[in-house]
Write an enzyme that holds these catalytic residues in place. Sequence first.
Site, PDB file in Angstrom:
ATOM      1  CD  GLU A 403     -16.743   5.488  12.436  1.00  0.00           C
ATOM      2  OE1 GLU A 403     -17.025   6.429  13.107  1.00  0.00           O
ATOM      3  OE2 GLU A 403     -17.654   4.632  12.140  1.00  0.00           O
TER       4      GLU A 403
HETATM    5  C1  LIG Z   1     -12.170  -0.084   5.270  1.00  0.00           C
HETATM    6  C2  LIG Z   1     -12.442   1.249   5.118  1.00  0.00           C
HETATM    7  C3  LIG Z   1     -13.522   1.790   5.271  1.00  0.00           C
HETATM    8  C4  LIG Z   1     -13.869   3.268   5.242  1.00  0.00           C
HETATM    9  N1  LIG Z   1     -15.186   3.578   5.340  1.00  0.00           N
HETATM   10  C5  LIG Z   1     -15.378   4.896   5.013  1.00  0.00           C
HETATM   11  C6  LIG Z   1     -16.759   5.534   5.090  1.00  0.00           C
HETATM   12  O1  LIG Z   1     -17.766   4.730   4.955  1.00  0.00           O
HETATM   13  N2  LIG Z   1     -17.135   6.578   4.471  1.00  0.00           N
HETATM   14  C7  LIG Z   1     -15.992   7.541   4.409  1.00  0.00           C
HETATM   15  O2  LIG Z   1     -16.537   8.792   4.270  1.00  0.00           O
HETATM   16  N3  LIG Z   1     -14.759   7.361   4.638  1.00  0.00           N
HETATM   17  C8  LIG Z   1     -14.566   6.048   4.943  1.00  0.00           C
HETATM   18  N4  LIG Z   1     -13.153   5.439   4.988  1.00  0.00           N
HETATM   19  C9  LIG Z   1     -11.968   6.447   4.728  1.00  0.00           C
HETATM   20  C10 LIG Z   1     -11.449   6.662   6.166  1.00  0.00           C
HETATM   21  O3  LIG Z   1     -12.220   7.745   6.807  1.00  0.00           O
HETATM   22  C11 LIG Z   1     -10.131   7.455   5.748  1.00  0.00           C
HETATM   23  O4  LIG Z   1      -9.246   6.450   5.349  1.00  0.00           O
HETATM   24  C12 LIG Z   1      -9.449   8.221   7.148  1.00  0.00           C
HETATM   25  O5  LIG Z   1     -10.240   9.288   7.565  1.00  0.00           O
HETATM   26  C13 LIG Z   1      -7.893   8.659   6.861  1.00  0.00           C
HETATM   27  O6  LIG Z   1      -7.875   9.457   5.657  1.00  0.00           O
HETATM   28  P1  LIG Z   1      -6.760   9.076   4.817  1.00  0.00           P
HETATM   29  O7  LIG Z   1      -6.857   7.698   4.174  1.00  0.00           O
HETATM   30  O8  LIG Z   1      -6.863  10.181   3.458  1.00  0.00           O
HETATM   31  O9  LIG Z   1      -5.305   9.262   5.361  1.00  0.00           O
HETATM   32  P2  LIG Z   1      -4.555  10.789   5.444  1.00  0.00           P
HETATM   33  O10 LIG Z   1      -5.624  11.988   5.877  1.00  0.00           O
HETATM   34  O11 LIG Z   1      -3.733  10.904   4.249  1.00  0.00           O
HETATM   35  O12 LIG Z   1      -3.613  10.384   6.464  1.00  0.00           O
HETATM   36  C14 LIG Z   1      -2.544   9.633   6.619  1.00  0.00           C
HETATM   37  C15 LIG Z   1      -1.612   9.905   7.824  1.00  0.00           C
HETATM   38  O13 LIG Z   1      -1.416  11.125   8.103  1.00  0.00           O
HETATM   39  C16 LIG Z   1      -1.886  11.512   9.569  1.00  0.00           C
HETATM   40  N5  LIG Z   1      -2.358  12.844   9.512  1.00  0.00           N
HETATM   41  C17 LIG Z   1      -3.140  13.584   8.537  1.00  0.00           C
HETATM   42  N6  LIG Z   1      -3.571  14.543   8.478  1.00  0.00           N
HETATM   43  C18 LIG Z   1      -2.919  14.725   9.999  1.00  0.00           C
HETATM   44  C19 LIG Z   1      -2.945  16.064  10.724  1.00  0.00           C
HETATM   45  N7  LIG Z   1      -3.341  17.205  10.594  1.00  0.00           N
HETATM   46  N8  LIG Z   1      -2.015  15.983  11.931  1.00  0.00           N
HETATM   47  C20 LIG Z   1      -1.373  14.899  12.084  1.00  0.00           C
HETATM   48  N9  LIG Z   1      -1.234  13.855  11.430  1.00  0.00           N
HETATM   49  C21 LIG Z   1      -2.157  13.783  10.340  1.00  0.00           C
HETATM   50  C22 LIG Z   1      -3.038  10.375   9.576  1.00  0.00           C
HETATM   51  O14 LIG Z   1      -3.265  10.353  11.049  1.00  0.00           O
HETATM   52  C23 LIG Z   1      -2.462   9.232   8.955  1.00  0.00           C
HETATM   53  O15 LIG Z   1      -1.239   8.724  10.035  1.00  0.00           O
HETATM   54  C24 LIG Z   1     -12.972   4.066   5.270  1.00  0.00           C
HETATM   55  C25 LIG Z   1     -11.560   3.530   4.941  1.00  0.00           C
HETATM   56  C26 LIG Z   1     -11.084   2.409   5.003  1.00  0.00           C
HETATM   57  C27 LIG Z   1      -9.813   1.785   4.802  1.00  0.00           C
END
Ligand SMILES: Cc1cc2nc3c(=O)[nH]c(=O)nc-3n(C[C@H](O)[C@H](O)[C@H](O)COP(=O)(O)OP(=O)(O)OC[C@H]3O[C@@H](n4cnc5c(N)ncnc54)[C@H](O)[C@@H]3O)c2cc1C
Length: 595
Positions: A403
């Site tokens: 979220e």
């Molecule tokens: C159990 C589970 C259920 C999920 N359910 C859904 C779902 O139903 N639908 C859906 O669409 N997604 C879902 N997700 C995905 C989830 O929303 C994403 O994992 C989340 O948005 C983070 O994206 P990422 O994993 O690519 O991390 P990244 O975006 O790669 O982030 C990695 C780190 O870098 C930081 N970061 C990234 N960009 C920036 C920035 N601009 N400035 C500062 N820090 C930054 C982040 O805060 C984090 O600490 C789910 C994930 C999990 C684990």
Amino acid sequence: MSVTTETKRGGSWLIETTDAADVFTPEKLSDEHRLIGQTVDEFVTNEVLPKLDQLEQKDWDLARKLVRRAGELGLLGVDAPEAYGGVGLDKISSLVVSDHFSRAASFGATYGAQVNLAVMPIFLFGTAEQKQAYLPGLVSGEMVGAYALSEAGSGSDALGAKASAARQADGSFVLNGEKMWITNGGLADLFIVFAKVDGEHFSAFIVERAFPGVSSGKEEHKMGLHGSSTTALILQDVKVPAANLLGEVGKGHKVAFNVLNFGRFKLGAMCTGGAKDAIKEAATYATQRRQFGQPIADFGAIKYKLAEMVGRTFAIESLLYRTAGLIDSWLEQSPPKPPTDGSTVLAALEEFAVEASIAKVSGSEVLDYVLDENIQIHGGNGFVRDYPAEGHYRDSRVNRIFEGTNEINRLLIPGMLVRRAVKGELALIAAARQLQDEILGGPAAAELSGDTPLDQELRATAAFKKVALMVLGTAMQTYGERLTDEQEVLTSAADIIMDAYGSESAVLRALDTDSRKLAAAALQIDTARVFVNDAAGRIELAARDALAAMTEGDTLRTMLAALRRLLRVTPVNTVVLRRRIAADTTAKGGYPFAG
Ligand SMILES: Cc1cc2nc3c(=O)[nH]c(=O)nc-3n(C[C@H](O)[C@H](O)[C@H](O)COP(=O)(O)OP(=O)(O)OC[C@H]3O[C@@H](n4cnc5c(N)ncnc54)[C@H](O)[C@@H]3O)c2cc1C
């Protein structure tokens, strides 16, 4: 279900004063609200928790049956109008449902994806035909929904999605791409999918599993939430009719982000419920477990933990119910529209997006703090699977990731406030200027010690808001449009704003003695005093960091002097106060405050 509460705009609490009597608190819940909470409790206790093992073995037929059952109980339609099978309740009811769903974390995720991420986008952005076609099935639970935004290469950077939607001559679209980590992926019949039309225009679609070319990947092996399905969603030349475009081409971000606003608010509620449940486990265990010939609950170190768990939970619970009251009163004041029209609700969710991010970040961090201490209080038993503490710990960790990660939400909190100020929707700039004149022109000291209970704390919360304005105002002046590049300062500002909202909400709730019994009032006052005392220290540190990054020399010295004057809070005896809070918590066998 009408409530007496603040009628303010989103964010305006930061620059205005509020009367305790006007704030919505859990103590003001109506009998109807309480009955809704009880319905959820009974469903979770009698029908979900006994089946947790089966859910953890990925029995998705069972998950579907439970979704159906939630539909029969009216729990899937809390935010949907009656015309589509919903019950169209106020947002306080919606919050109560999420708060009480917390004990079933895995099924809570299934439920949250259905209600917040499938029902809401269709209600808020769907055409009459789309609502008619999909909402009754989703609300009854005959149909399971999911939300497919993230991709392997684009999580936080959701608009960087690669999934494509090629426009066809007949107006339909052909979707290709792969979505990742989709909650309900293994059981959903319908997906809200985000893809770029002609490789460029980010847009939302309603995609049925039955459409040829739709398939799910294998179940992810996760740290927690083992009873909730998480899979990839694969789209291979999926033909989607023009009628299934959700909203407008190129406006997918409006769908994606507004839906998440509400999801964040309700996630904050689930986290608060989870924290209250864990306090019960910790208090019960601490009373029963004996070491050195006495219950561990009698040790000061354990009392500190129990009291701190309660205090942080009290603050987040207070800010959540206050926000729900604000949203409902804003909705009540909006020009009447037919209940099938989602535009008023959409506007309300946009209005309170800052508070939704605060709820998500504070809620998920308070929950992780509480669950960590719950394990610590359980000692070795906290680390083994015979006790539920370790499972809660694993289940909750993702709340800080999905979220919108907490980093992204922290950036959004000051970012959205500044945007609203620049657009003239919030008189923040004028308030910051006035404060600056005061600071530079002489003593801006708020005298913080007082005689009546919470006098000092009330003035302290006013000072916290001034510190937030001082940091935000200086940041806007120093960086202008480059402010978005200054993440460390924005993050400090977010921490100050969150603590200010939590502190003020806790103090106003404790002060509103009319709405609850006097005994609870005394303990709420103790709890608010401890929270404000500690918040003052956190806020000072965050503000010093931010101000030292933005100013130097005489200006910095003037600002730091003003900061010290603003935050001149006489320390309270937190040892005595925490002991009282802990004693009440163990005596009651759990979280001592009930609505
Ligand atoms: C159990 C589970 C259920 C999920 N359910 C859904 C779902 O139903 N639908 C859906 O669409 N997604 C879902 N997700 C995905 C989830 O929303 C994403 O994992 C989340 O948005 C983070 O994206 P990422 O994993 O690519 O991390 P990244 O975006 O790669 O982030 C990695 C780190 O870098 C930081 N970061 C990234 N960009 C920036 C920035 N601009 N400035 C500062 N820090 C930054 C982040 O805060 C984090 O600490 C789910 C994930 C999990 C684990």
